[in-house]
Design an enzyme around this catalytic site. Sequence first.
Site, PDB file in Angstrom:
ATOM      1  N   GLN A 134      34.379  50.827  18.169  1.00 14.76           N
ATOM      2  CA  GLN A 134      34.706  49.635  18.954  1.00 14.76           C
ATOM      3  C   GLN A 134      34.823  48.422  18.035  1.00 14.76           C
ATOM      4  OE1 GLN A 134      32.359  49.042  22.470  1.00 14.76           O
ATOM      5  NE2 GLN A 134      33.475  47.199  23.013  1.00 14.76           N
ATOM      6  N   PHE A 135      36.041  48.177  17.555  1.00 12.40           N
ATOM      7  CA  PHE A 135      36.282  47.058  16.651  1.00 12.40           C
ATOM      8  C   PHE A 135      36.008  45.714  17.318  1.00 12.40           C
ATOM      9  CE2 PHE A 135      40.329  47.135  18.801  1.00 12.40           C
ATOM     10  CZ  PHE A 135      40.751  45.805  18.797  1.00 12.40           C
ATOM     11  N   THR A 136      36.059  45.666  18.662  1.00 13.93           N
ATOM     12  CA  THR A 136      35.861  44.396  19.362  1.00 13.93           C
ATOM     13  C   THR A 136      34.440  43.852  19.219  1.00 13.93           C
ATOM     14  OG1 THR A 136      35.403  45.506  21.451  1.00 13.93           O
ATOM     15  CG2 THR A 136      37.692  44.856  21.027  1.00 13.93           C
TER      16      THR A 136
END
Length: 150
Positions: A78-80
């Site tokens: 999850q890069f967010t």
Amino acid sequence: MIALVQRVREASVTVDNTTIGAIDRELLVFLGIHSNDTTAEADWLARKCARLRIFADDAGQMNLSASDVSGEVLLISQFTLYGNTKKGHRPSFVEAARPEIAEPLYEYFRDRLSDELGYPVACGSFGASMQISLVNDGPVTISIEREPKT
């Protein structure tokens, strides 16, 4: 590197209407990788996640880890988690690692976490649009961050 760790009763990940990973209980780990992260951060964080004592012992105290209870783990990239909202209303993701850096580190982290636990880790699909279903237990959600050494 950031791990958002949730104690869950169940969790699953679906891509294109197909469930690709599911667990009945224990840990759901969302993993964010910083552009300066290395295997050193992954090693530290994998150990920390495997040994995080968030499960109840016989006295009802959070004294047991996933490795103690042989619990299942679902790992989701999850890069967010590196979304910066200090300016404006649209998150900036410039601190998140690019896929060519993040994917190998995600896979390395997965393997290290599996080694620490002593059993395989269920996973999402790196870079895919995923739908995550979960039943949070507690709720217990812990954020663990290991800043990259620059």
